[in-house]
Design a protein around this motif. Structure first.
Motif, PDB file in Angstrom:
ATOM      1  N   PHE A 154       0.843  -1.194  -0.045  1.00 32.89           N
ATOM      2  CA  PHE A 154       0.246   0.139  -0.122  1.00 32.89           C
ATOM      3  C   PHE A 154       0.970   1.313   0.069  1.00 32.89           C
ATOM      4  O   PHE A 154       0.663   2.189  -0.719  1.00 32.89           O
ATOM      5  CB  PHE A 154      -0.889   0.056   1.295  1.00 32.89           C
ATOM      6  CG  PHE A 154      -1.736   1.245   1.245  1.00 32.89           C
ATOM      7  CD1 PHE A 154      -2.605   1.616   0.528  1.00 32.89           C
ATOM      8  CD2 PHE A 154      -1.419   2.136   2.451  1.00 32.89           C
ATOM      9  CE1 PHE A 154      -3.647   2.662   0.872  1.00 32.89           C
ATOM     10  CE2 PHE A 154      -2.000   3.465   2.399  1.00 32.89           C
ATOM     11  CZ  PHE A 154      -3.120   3.691   1.484  1.00 32.89           C
ATOM     12  N   LYS A 155       1.951   1.185   0.806  1.00 32.51           N
ATOM     13  CA  LYS A 155       2.893   2.308   0.808  1.00 32.51           C
ATOM     14  C   LYS A 155       3.459   2.599  -0.392  1.00 32.51           C
ATOM     15  O   LYS A 155       3.514   3.882  -0.694  1.00 32.51           O
ATOM     16  CB  LYS A 155       3.957   2.044   1.849  1.00 32.51           C
ATOM     17  CG  LYS A 155       3.256   2.526   3.323  1.00 32.51           C
ATOM     18  CD  LYS A 155       4.329   2.292   4.383  1.00 32.51           C
ATOM     19  CE  LYS A 155       5.514   3.615   4.291  1.00 32.51           C
ATOM     20  NZ  LYS A 155       6.338   3.565   5.335  1.00 32.51           N
ATOM     21  N   ASP A 164      -4.016   1.783 -12.356  1.00 29.63           N
ATOM     22  CA  ASP A 164      -3.618   0.499 -13.077  1.00 29.63           C
ATOM     23  C   ASP A 164      -3.592  -0.807 -12.265  1.00 29.63           C
ATOM     24  O   ASP A 164      -3.138  -0.633 -11.341  1.00 29.63           O
ATOM     25  CB  ASP A 164      -2.341   0.809 -13.644  1.00 29.63           C
ATOM     26  CG  ASP A 164      -1.738  -0.319 -14.572  1.00 29.63           C
ATOM     27  OD1 ASP A 164      -2.932  -0.966 -14.885  1.00 29.63           O
ATOM     28  OD2 ASP A 164      -0.851  -0.518 -15.078  1.00 29.63           O
ATOM     29  N   ARG A 165      -4.469  -1.532 -12.648  1.00 30.46           N
ATOM     30  CA  ARG A 165      -4.746  -2.803 -11.892  1.00 30.46           C
ATOM     31  C   ARG A 165      -3.435  -3.783 -11.961  1.00 30.46           C
ATOM     32  O   ARG A 165      -3.475  -4.688 -11.128  1.00 30.46           O
ATOM     33  CB  ARG A 165      -5.673  -3.551 -12.214  1.00 30.46           C
ATOM     34  CG  ARG A 165      -5.506  -4.169 -13.758  1.00 30.46           C
ATOM     35  CD  ARG A 165      -6.981  -5.213 -13.952  1.00 30.46           C
ATOM     36  NE  ARG A 165      -8.067  -4.674 -14.298  1.00 30.46           N
ATOM     37  CZ  ARG A 165      -9.272  -5.187 -14.538  1.00 30.46           C
ATOM     38  NH1 ARG A 165      -9.125  -6.614 -14.651  1.00 30.46           N
ATOM     39  NH2 ARG A 165     -10.393  -4.548 -14.765  1.00 30.46           N
ATOM     40  N   SER A 166      -2.445  -3.437 -12.433  1.00 32.62           N
ATOM     41  CA  SER A 166      -1.206  -4.441 -12.538  1.00 32.62           C
ATOM     42  C   SER A 166      -0.188  -3.873 -11.815  1.00 32.62           C
ATOM     43  O   SER A 166       0.584  -5.036 -11.474  1.00 32.62           O
ATOM     44  CB  SER A 166      -0.579  -4.025 -14.247  1.00 32.62           C
ATOM     45  OG  SER A 166       0.050  -2.751 -14.052  1.00 32.62           O
ATOM     46  N   CYS A 167      -0.432  -2.979 -10.812  1.00 31.14           N
ATOM     47  CA  CYS A 167       0.425  -2.737  -9.702  1.00 31.14           C
ATOM     48  C   CYS A 167       0.057  -3.732  -8.642  1.00 31.14           C
ATOM     49  O   CYS A 167      -0.992  -4.109  -8.441  1.00 31.14           O
ATOM     50  CB  CYS A 167       0.341  -1.433  -9.409  1.00 31.14           C
ATOM     51  SG  CYS A 167      -1.358  -0.970  -8.308  1.00 31.14           S
ATOM     52  N   SER A 168       1.220  -4.058  -7.737  1.00 29.37           N
ATOM     53  CA  SER A 168       1.329  -5.338  -6.753  1.00 29.37           C
ATOM     54  C   SER A 168      -0.258  -4.995  -5.868  1.00 29.37           C
ATOM     55  O   SER A 168      -0.826  -5.975  -5.270  1.00 29.37           O
ATOM     56  CB  SER A 168       2.306  -5.230  -6.142  1.00 29.37           C
ATOM     57  OG  SER A 168       2.613  -4.288  -5.244  1.00 29.37           O
ATOM     58  N   PHE A 169      -0.428  -3.732  -5.178  1.00 29.11           N
ATOM     59  CA  PHE A 169      -1.258  -3.544  -4.335  1.00 29.11           C
ATOM     60  C   PHE A 169      -2.750  -3.433  -4.708  1.00 29.11           C
ATOM     61  O   PHE A 169      -3.598  -4.509  -4.379  1.00 29.11           O
ATOM     62  CB  PHE A 169      -1.266  -2.155  -4.141  1.00 29.11           C
ATOM     63  CG  PHE A 169      -2.466  -1.516  -3.333  1.00 29.11           C
ATOM     64  CD1 PHE A 169      -3.023  -2.022  -1.985  1.00 29.11           C
ATOM     65  CD2 PHE A 169      -3.269  -0.466  -3.740  1.00 29.11           C
ATOM     66  CE1 PHE A 169      -3.971  -1.352  -1.169  1.00 29.11           C
ATOM     67  CE2 PHE A 169      -4.525  -0.021  -3.167  1.00 29.11           C
ATOM     68  CZ  PHE A 169      -4.745  -0.399  -1.900  1.00 29.11           C
ATOM     69  N   LEU A 170      -3.027  -3.147  -6.100  1.00 30.01           N
ATOM     70  CA  LEU A 170      -4.374  -3.202  -6.707  1.00 30.01           C
ATOM     71  C   LEU A 170      -4.843  -4.753  -7.281  1.00 30.01           C
ATOM     72  O   LEU A 170      -5.636  -5.214  -7.341  1.00 30.01           O
ATOM     73  CB  LEU A 170      -4.717  -2.524  -8.067  1.00 30.01           C
ATOM     74  CG  LEU A 170      -4.883  -0.886  -7.410  1.00 30.01           C
ATOM     75  CD1 LEU A 170      -4.878   0.297  -8.631  1.00 30.01           C
ATOM     76  CD2 LEU A 170      -6.183  -0.826  -6.349  1.00 30.01           C
ATOM     77  N   GLU A 171      -3.427  -5.396  -7.726  1.00 28.50           N
ATOM     78  CA  GLU A 171      -3.454  -6.642  -8.303  1.00 28.50           C
ATOM     79  C   GLU A 171      -4.150  -7.886  -7.374  1.00 28.50           C
ATOM     80  O   GLU A 171      -4.828  -8.699  -7.547  1.00 28.50           O
ATOM     81  CB  GLU A 171      -2.308  -7.194  -8.902  1.00 28.50           C
ATOM     82  CG  GLU A 171      -2.194  -8.240  -9.609  1.00 28.50           C
ATOM     83  CD  GLU A 171      -2.196  -9.572  -8.782  1.00 28.50           C
ATOM     84  OE1 GLU A 171      -2.828 -10.758  -9.325  1.00 28.50           O
ATOM     85  OE2 GLU A 171      -1.656  -9.497  -7.639  1.00 28.50           O
ATOM     86  N   ARG A 172      -3.486  -7.366  -6.037  1.00 26.01           N
ATOM     87  CA  ARG A 172      -4.049  -8.223  -4.957  1.00 26.01           C
ATOM     88  C   ARG A 172      -5.332  -8.217  -4.544  1.00 26.01           C
ATOM     89  O   ARG A 172      -6.204  -9.024  -4.297  1.00 26.01           O
ATOM     90  CB  ARG A 172      -3.089  -7.991  -3.751  1.00 26.01           C
ATOM     91  CG  ARG A 172      -3.574  -8.857  -2.358  1.00 26.01           C
ATOM     92  CD  ARG A 172      -2.685  -8.496  -1.219  1.00 26.01           C
ATOM     93  NE  ARG A 172      -1.382  -8.487  -1.484  1.00 26.01           N
ATOM     94  CZ  ARG A 172      -0.846  -9.742  -0.910  1.00 26.01           C
ATOM     95  NH1 ARG A 172      -1.566 -10.580  -0.375  1.00 26.01           N
ATOM     96  NH2 ARG A 172       0.302 -10.128  -1.107  1.00 26.01           N
ATOM     97  N   VAL A 173      -5.947  -6.746  -4.598  1.00 25.19           N
ATOM     98  CA  VAL A 173      -7.453  -6.533  -4.186  1.00 25.19           C
ATOM     99  C   VAL A 173      -8.111  -6.934  -5.210  1.00 25.19           C
ATOM    100  O   VAL A 173      -9.264  -7.465  -4.995  1.00 25.19           O
ATOM    101  CB  VAL A 173      -7.498  -4.803  -4.137  1.00 25.19           C
ATOM    102  CG1 VAL A 173      -8.719  -4.631  -3.693  1.00 25.19           C
ATOM    103  CG2 VAL A 173      -6.571  -4.405  -2.847  1.00 25.19           C
ATOM    104  N   GLU A 297      -8.195   2.439   6.789  1.00 22.45           N
ATOM    105  CA  GLU A 297      -9.495   2.747   5.953  1.00 22.45           C
ATOM    106  C   GLU A 297      -9.739   1.763   4.741  1.00 22.45           C
ATOM    107  O   GLU A 297     -10.852   1.137   4.600  1.00 22.45           O
ATOM    108  CB  GLU A 297      -9.464   4.248   5.380  1.00 22.45           C
ATOM    109  CG  GLU A 297     -10.794   4.708   4.963  1.00 22.45           C
ATOM    110  CD  GLU A 297     -11.738   4.786   5.894  1.00 22.45           C
ATOM    111  OE1 GLU A 297     -13.087   4.683   5.333  1.00 22.45           O
ATOM    112  OE2 GLU A 297     -11.561   5.167   7.027  1.00 22.45           O
ATOM    113  N   VAL A 298      -8.511   1.254   3.960  1.00 23.35           N
ATOM    114  CA  VAL A 298      -8.718   0.535   2.954  1.00 23.35           C
ATOM    115  C   VAL A 298      -8.878  -0.872   3.328  1.00 23.35           C
ATOM    116  O   VAL A 298      -9.846  -1.590   2.783  1.00 23.35           O
ATOM    117  CB  VAL A 298      -7.310   0.565   2.160  1.00 23.35           C
ATOM    118  CG1 VAL A 298      -7.280  -0.496   1.040  1.00 23.35           C
ATOM    119  CG2 VAL A 298      -7.208   1.824   1.531  1.00 23.35           C
TER     120      VAL A 298
END
Length: 317
Positions: A154-155, A164-173, A297-298
């Motif tokens: 997240f940081k 972009d959903r390819s980043c590690s944070f959003l890809e996991r979510v 919050e997330v």
């Protein structure tokens, strides 16, 4: 010749006057544009603040509800223990050979015999041998701890926010929460909903009673009631099951509406709430929280998606 020069001077003066008026209008337009931009920024900041405050109120209400349910459970447990003790005492008194109920004293004599003291000690011994169930019950409280891997992802995303959903944070979510939460029986419609949520073009609205224009699509596909909207029992467009549909969705400016059940609607809004918050972070509107507060919050929004995909939802009465 003199008349021509005077006309020329008059034209020059009128031209200069027109240029001054044009310059004043440009300055006025620029000023109004700045006011518009400032008001728009203030409106976005106010919207973000209201969104955070609403989530805070929901969390506080959930904590109060959990505490009340916990206290009720403990009280019911204590009542059960006391009822068990009373029943044990009744059984002991009725079955004891030295019970005053079994041996009534003759008239004129003392109502109690010496043997009764042994009965008292026996009762005390039995009571002493019974464990205090209320005292042995553990006190449970909700705890939380930052997961180092999730927080690091997240940081890293927060340093350079992207949708972009390819980043590690959003890809996991997407993998763990969003895709399972929007995995409906009607998979094509579920994919279309995710695309609309990403583009911020999905509309979810409560069902009213005013007449609607008739949609060409069938009532089953749209979940609609033949051109009239109301809280009705019909097939949910996402689950395909017959449910009481209180909301409907549509994509962008389309005139086609799809009626959805409360359960499917809650799953959609859980995903929408997550995207709304990360958009605020992406736009730089969340300024009053540090990284850990944003992270929790997330996590709260992810928990709502997890609850929704498991079948838990909140319905408006």
């Amino acid at each position: 010749m003199e008349v021509r020069e005077k006309g020329y001077e008059r034209l020059k003066e009128e031209l200069a006057k027109a240029q001054r008026e044009l310059l004043l209008k440009d300055e006025e337009c620029e000023r109004l544009s700045k006011v518009r931009d400032q008001l728009g920024q203030e409106l976005e900041e106010l919207t973000a603040s209201l969104f955070q405050e609403a989530h805070k109120m929901v969390r506080e209400a959930n904590v109060k509800q959990a505490n009340a349910e916990k206290q009720l459970k403990e009280a019911l447990g204590k009542i059960d223990v006391l009822q068990a003790e009373v029943q044990a005492l009744k059984t002991l008194v009725l079955s004891s050979p030295t019970s005053p109920v079994a041996e009534l004293p003759p008239a004129g004599k003392a109502p109690f015999r010496k043997g009764h003291s042994r009965n008292k000690s026996t009762s005390s011994a039995m009571l002493g041998s019974q464990p205090d169930l209320a005292a042995t019950q553990p006190i449970v409280r909700e705890c939380r701890e930052v997961d180092s891997q999730l927080f690091a992802e997240f940081k890293a995303w927060k340093e350079a926010p992207t949708l972009d959903r390819s980043c590690s944070f959003l890809e996991r979510v997407y993998r763990e929460d969003i895709h399972p939460c929007l995995a409906f029986n009607k998979s094509e419609l579920g994919s279309a909903i995710l695309d609309a949520v990403e583009q911020n073009t999905l509309s979810v609205e409560p069902v009213g009673f005013q007449p609607l224009p008739v949609v060409k699509a069938s009532a089953v596909e749209c979940g609609g009631p033949n051109g009239r909207r109301a809280a009705l029992v019909t097939k949910c467009a996402l689950s395909g099951q017959t449910k009481t549909c209180k909301h409907r969705i549509k994509f962008g400016d389309s005139s086609n509406y799809y009626y959805v059940s409360p359960f499917c609607r809650y799953r959609i809004t859980a995903v929408c709430n997550f995207f709304t918050y990360i958009r605020y972070i992406h736009q730089g509107l969340v300024k009053q929280q540090d990284a850990e507060q944003m992270f929790w919050e997330v996590m709260q929004l992810r928990r709502e998606m997890s609850y929704a995909k498991l079948g838990y939802y909140k319905d408006q009465l």
